[in-house]
Write a protein that holds these residues in place. Structure first.
Motif, short mmCIF file in Angstrom:
data_model
loop_
_atom_site.label_atom_id
_atom_site.label_comp_id
_atom_site.label_asym_id
_atom_site.label_seq_id
_atom_site.Cartn_x
_atom_site.Cartn_y
_atom_site.Cartn_z
N THR A 1 0.48 -1.68 0.16
CA THR A 1 0.21 -0.55 0.26
C THR A 1 0.74 1.17 0.02
O THR A 1 2.39 1.55 0.21
CB THR A 1 -0.93 -0.03 1.46
N ASN A 2 0.19 2.55 -0.69
CA ASN A 2 0.68 3.57 -0.25
C ASN A 2 1.95 3.76 1.21
O ASN A 2 2.99 4.29 0.99
CB ASN A 2 0.24 4.92 -0.24
N ASN A 3 1.55 3.07 1.93
CA ASN A 3 2.04 3.52 3.24
C ASN A 3 3.16 2.03 4.03
O ASN A 3 3.41 2.03 4.77
CB ASN A 3 1.04 3.65 4.79
N ASN A 4 3.20 1.65 2.72
CA ASN A 4 4.46 0.42 2.94
C ASN A 4 4.17 -0.51 3.81
O ASN A 4 4.33 -1.89 4.09
CB ASN A 4 5.68 0.86 3.37
N THR A 5 2.59 -0.67 3.83
CA THR A 5 2.11 -2.28 4.17
C THR A 5 2.22 -3.47 3.13
O THR A 5 1.63 -3.02 2.05
CB THR A 5 0.71 -2.00 4.97
N ARG A 6 2.56 -4.39 3.53
CA ARG A 6 2.25 -5.44 2.26
C ARG A 6 1.92 -6.21 2.41
O ARG A 6 1.17 -6.70 3.47
CB ARG A 6 3.65 -6.19 2.36
N GLY B 1 -2.09 14.31 6.32
CA GLY B 1 -3.43 13.76 6.04
C GLY B 1 -3.23 12.18 5.99
O GLY B 1 -2.12 11.75 5.93
N LEU B 2 -4.60 11.57 5.30
CA LEU B 2 -4.72 9.90 5.37
C LEU B 2 -5.21 9.69 3.91
O LEU B 2 -5.59 9.72 3.46
CB LEU B 2 -5.96 9.78 6.36
N ILE B 3 -4.36 8.90 3.38
CA ILE B 3 -4.43 7.87 2.11
C ILE B 3 -5.00 6.98 2.27
O ILE B 3 -4.83 6.14 2.94
CB ILE B 3 -2.95 7.95 1.62
N THR B 4 -5.90 6.70 1.21
CA THR B 4 -6.57 5.36 1.49
C THR B 4 -7.16 4.58 0.70
O THR B 4 -7.08 5.43 -0.73
CB THR B 4 -8.68 5.76 1.94
N GLU B 5 -7.78 3.35 -0.09
CA GLU B 5 -7.33 2.58 -1.00
C GLU B 5 -8.18 1.91 -1.24
O GLU B 5 -8.81 1.25 -0.62
CB GLU B 5 -6.11 1.85 -0.85
N TRP B 6 -8.69 2.14 -2.61
CA TRP B 6 -10.02 1.62 -2.66
C TRP B 6 -9.95 0.85 -4.12
O TRP B 6 -9.91 1.34 -5.18
CB TRP B 6 -11.15 1.77 -2.47
N LEU C 1 -6.28 5.03 -5.60
CA LEU C 1 -6.35 5.67 -3.60
C LEU C 1 -6.74 7.62 -3.52
O LEU C 1 -7.37 7.94 -4.75
CB LEU C 1 -4.41 6.16 -4.54
N GLN C 2 -7.53 8.12 -2.53
CA GLN C 2 -7.89 8.71 -2.70
C GLN C 2 -7.22 9.47 -1.24
O GLN C 2 -6.47 8.88 0.31
CB GLN C 2 -9.27 8.81 -2.28
#
Lengths: 312, 312, 312, 312, 312, 312
Positions: free
Chosen positions: D15-20, E60-65, E69-70
């Protein structure tokens, strides 16, 4: 055979064994024939040097081969006053007088409420008036007759008038201006003589075409007159888009309703012209030959005549 | 959020883990939203069994994700008389009353000089009257509004009237008949409810299409009335050719001038409709979004308003 | 030159200087030649008034120019009994007797399990029997020979029989009905004489075409017989879709497997016919001329003959 | 939810924050679902390193959003013997056993009279046998199932057998050879696992495609076996032309009847497959969804079942 | 997440329940992300009123769906000097300094032997210099980077120089002039900011396009400078024809060799740019994703590196 | 007329009444003429049996009809040594000596750094050398002259050299190899005599074409030489893709930059050749006839000559 003909084109050519001959296309209202003059006198040569449409009296022999006719000319001379030949009998012309049609168009211009558009259109009409009085709208396709361009514009204006009443959101003045100017640079795209016969496209016509030529002209005249930029742009866009699709020369599609209407009004007028022409030589209950300008279609002439419509 | 909505479609669905829910499309004049009812009461279920367009009062929560909205319904009930809701506020309709438009069309019919064509057109109009009063002309494209088909025909007749004056060789009655009948079998091609909302195409609509359906109908009625064969054939041809090219459903091109005109009158009316619609939500000096029914074009709304035209 | 010929077309024409002559196309199995009769006697004129295919004995001079031949006729008279000429030697015909092919088709009909489809097909075959016995399947393309339409149908039925065994989900009776009826209205689209020579398309053929004509016919007969609506619709759809794509006349693509198969069976039969014909006049190891009906392809005739296949 | 699934693809992503996380596509016979494993243990990682199709037991939560489902995996482990899971229940396969189909094809080969063609085909079949027993005929389109290529060839041979009886000028052995070899290099164009699931095209598949790959292979093997040059050339031509038109990958059109037939037999088999598949999930009296591989058509499933045909 | 971003676009929008929020597209060299600021302070609002490209610091906070990404922004402020951020790290630029490229182009101009063409090109370059130093060559396609238009012209001139040596009949000066001017009116067709980011097309760009705009400009400047008419016409033709075919915006095909070369030099430069770009993010031995600007092709990056070429 | 001509084709034919005659196409550098020998002596017949290009002395009569010439031969004999005729005056040839061009190409090969590609190209050049020295590049289109293929390759290599300097990521050796080999199998696709005149395509040329033939050849030679598989594949791909789009024979588009460049270098060289040729017979200020190989375009020859360019 002896007869009077219009010289539609003429050129000195040579056969393989270097005999010079005069190669002519002779025409009257019914069609054309290729003719050859094998003995070129000094008189004949001089006579054909003037690059003007000419009526001639010709005597010669017509031969037919596989459906094509050829005319071997024995005698040829210019028409003389005593021959009492009327050139109008040899050239296809619009059904109204040029002056009448020009005046009719000017009435539409006069009715415009938008003074900038009126000024723009008036100036270009004036600049073009001389050629406009006899130019055809095309070399071979619809309205390729003397005065054909004027006739095309005038008829389209009539349709434009009706449609701007039915579709009342339309900017009528813009539509009129577009109709009047859309093909105006055909005057610069083609070389035509005073009989409305096109000999060829001009070099600029070949390399740019009447659409681009027309845009440049509107741009220049609008600039000179100080017409508001958006109006000038809209007219230019209408010219650019009036063939509707890239394959037919419009890189941009119509993006305002007036441009869209212009395209359809143009199509209607050219198609009605071509269909009328094709049907005029077709018998009732039969189909015409294939018509190239109608996408190679054949058209049908019904046996039933329309019953007299009452006034609505 | 609480509001009144039109139920445009409804279906019972199941999630993966077999929870049943009610999936709705709710609409008002401004657009549509997907809604879900997660708790289906017997009352709700029964209420939705009647396959009729219904107005409902809804309370729920709107959520937004990536630009799409979704509506989780908490309460839903049919509109009651005391709500004083006018269905006309929830459905897009033609700008004229259906009865007025129908009468207007009948005036054109009455003005026909050709009694056979008049009889043919009258019979089909009568047979179709009930549905014609509310049917749209399409599911999604131009005139997809209540009474849209009538409105389309009426406007086209006005243009047909003008053009048959300008192009006087035209058989006006034939043109009128073609205009009135060209899309008539859309009544059989599509299933629409009384609000003019199309749920789907019929099976025959899918497998044959309104052009072929229309031809069969004209063939049958003309036969019943004893209309002369050529007239019937010409009308059938006009229907067949009115999309102009095979890619759009016309295996034959227009082969009579009336068929050619019909095509262009149809194009003009649909394009003006779509452009007007696109421009109505566009700001001056700006371009619209891409419009699918206009071949994905964007259209431009000028800053200059047309100056008031004088009467010509 | 003296010889016997079939008169494939004839017309009185005039040259430019108004000499009347008789313009003929004369043919035998090997090809056609244009012929002209410059001296038209009353006898000759009367003889050509009957619009029937005629065999003539002709004497005249053949000239050749640029690869095209022309025949100047000096004497011409109808064939007499004592000439002992067999018309079959002058006309290309299908390799089976018409009566045999018709009977063969009727056997497929008799084998149908679906009595409604059987009734529908039987009735149309009966109505059509007289013309069907000699009509070709086209004016110029594949199977443009006497009895060609019957031959085309019969061969397609054989393929349909095989394929409905291999693809067992197919509704075999529906496929048979589609095969038999798909081109049936070629009988109404074209005017052919008893020799299977097409002079022209009919007016209805031009304005509607055999696909639409065929649909109307099935619609009418199915109605008369009370055939279930869906079956009638499916047959109509198969006729509509059998050219597969709009550019070739099918506004709807095949939407049931039987319609899809019908299209391919039709293609196979016409292509095999055209390829066989092209290869019959090609040498081994060489390519044919370009074949217009095969999309201007050339086809190749291998040097290696197929080795005798064993029975499988 | 708990269930058994086939792992159709798997990849470690961030993910964007590098969680695999482990991104999976899980499937069974009814379809596919995207699944995510957020906690990757060493065990799981190791297990997924082997690049083999694997059956897993999964526990997790299915969420639905805008019609798409997603599966958040909580527990996952490989299937164990005691689970008693049969992989055949998770993979779509041809309706016949691979070995049976291979043998059936070899019978057609054995029946060939032309020993050179027989040798050529036999050798390529042998070389290909291992992969042929499980390869599909495509990644996504028709016959994209385990053993699909064999099934496609076998059915086409049945049609080829019938047609070579109906069109008796056909070189049957050449047709059989073309049918067997036309798609053989799909084995080299695509990478598929033992379950017949294609992961991707090979590089050579991307840059040349199975048509060119197949031609090179026939050229090489025919050379090795000393097959007569013309026969080798004809087979290569049949492979080259079997897509019929350049837009679909055949730079040359079919130039021998056997190549033309090959194209149509191929079309029939793929279209019948796709239509059957589309109709299998369609209700009677209704239309399917749009089917991409059928050119985005919808297909119709009639309400009337075909009546039991009698034997002909 | 905390980071520095370029604001590529920004707009105030409202949710269904009328909550106002700030909708942003934030970017850096690697790509873009959609961001939303739900609490708009007066400070933020004022800050975004200036329509200039801006660098911001964001938390901020990035979310993925579903792969998209948003970014939900919690804090946002303009970059401050103490952040020591270099805008060049956030914007893609040509690999040469604008001033260097402009000078390089001027050297080609200075080398021209034809003083009229030199004057024409010089004047237009001067008029355009300011924007030319930062404009991209496109909004999204090839060379859509800061200074991209200059870079495109400079590279094309290098190719033009080589080709005019190899094809020595070419009028080199005409070719240079065409290369320099062919896309110049992209400066008028698109609105770009100083970072070379295009926000939109201008209204004139939409309604006429850079080809027509460029022709009008050459026409005007050539007129002012008294350039010979044929030269001006040839340059206008080269601009008109440089997209080669009507479907891509050129109503006339190249009719002089210099126009033909211009088209191919333009294609080579744009295709090499797009391929290089696609391959830069592709691994060796693998294929890129589909590239829209390359007609949806994928491109391959070989495993073998080219061996060091010797000088020839 | 008396003259010396090259016999471009000859055939014995028969008229309708079975007179045998010799049908010839005679040519010199200026064009061709159809000729007929009506009296065939044993001497003449024997003389024409040898299938070699021959120079003849001919006496006869030229007639002209409708613009086409025909030559009735009275006397004909082979050229004798004492006639002192140089065949080079009768055949169009490349402007450089074949041996010079071959050597030039070998210099590019020698400069390659990649020894595998060098070996591959060298071997194929050697194998092809004999035919390569005189083969044209086409039957009718660009470079259809003696030595035309060599000339085409040599000029393309010059452009390839320049472009690989400007676009430095390019694998120069790969590009050179692609240029040298792309059309090499035209030697196998066409039958040409030593004068570079193509009589026809070979059977393999018709059924497969030079693209597929070339791929097979590279595949075989690379295999023999043990060239690394990827390199061989890339060359094969370049040959496959060099016509760019399926409609022109490339089922795969260029997927590496070298393949893309190859296509454009090929286009440039062929278009410059065709334009030069068309303009060589056009007057200044005029347009050429329509040129078929340029997509039926006309090209324009400016009145202004380019001013002498200075060296840059």
């Amino acid at each position: 055979m002896i007869g009077f003909f219009l010289v539609k084109s003429h050129a000195i050519k040579s056969t393989n064994n270097n005999t010079r001959y005069l190669d002519l296309v002779l025409g009257d209202k019914t069609g054309e024939i290729n003719a050859k003059v094998w003995e070129i006198t000094a008189e004949i040569e001089q006579f054909f040097e003037k690059d003007e449409p000419i009526l001639v009296k010709v005597k010669g022999l017509i031969t037919e081969w596989q459906g094509k006719l050829q005319f071997k000319v024995e005698k040829i001379r210019p028409v003389l006053p005593q021959d009492q030949i009327d050139i109008a009998d040899y050239v296809q012309t619009a059904p109204y007088e040029p002056a009448f049609m020009y005046k009719k168009i000017m009435q539409y211009v006069a009715a415009m409420g938008d003074s900038e558009l009126e000024a723009l259109v008036s100036k270009i009409l004036e600049e073009s008036k001389e050629k406009l009085l006899y130019y055809p709208a095309a070399q071979k396709n619809h309205h390729s007759i003397r005065g054909g361009l004027l006739y095309h514009i005038m008829t389209m204006l009539r349709t434009g008038e009706s449609l701007s009443q039915i579709y009342s959101n339309i900017n009528r003045d813009l539509l009129y201006a577009g109709i009047i100017l859309h093909d105006m640079s055909k005057l610069e795209e083609m070389d035509a003589n005073k009989l409305g016969i096109v000999s060829d496209y001009t070099v600029e016509g070949h390399l740019l075409g009447h659409i681009v030529q027309g845009i440049k002209r509107v741009d220049r005249v609008a600039d000179e007159l100080g017409v508001c930029q958006e109006k000038s742009l809209l007219i230019q866009h209408m010219i650019l888009a009036h063939h509707n699709v890239p394959e037919f020369g419009s890189p941009k599609p119509p993006m305002i309703p007036e441009a869209e209407l212009l395209h359809y009004i143009d199509m209607i007028d050219s198609r009605m012209y071509d269909m009328d022409k094709a049907l005029s030589s077709t018998e009732e209950g039969a189909l015409s030959e294939r018509v190239w300008s109608l996408g190679n279609r054949r058209v049908y002439k019904p046996m039933n005549k329309p019953e007299k419509p009452e006034a609505t």
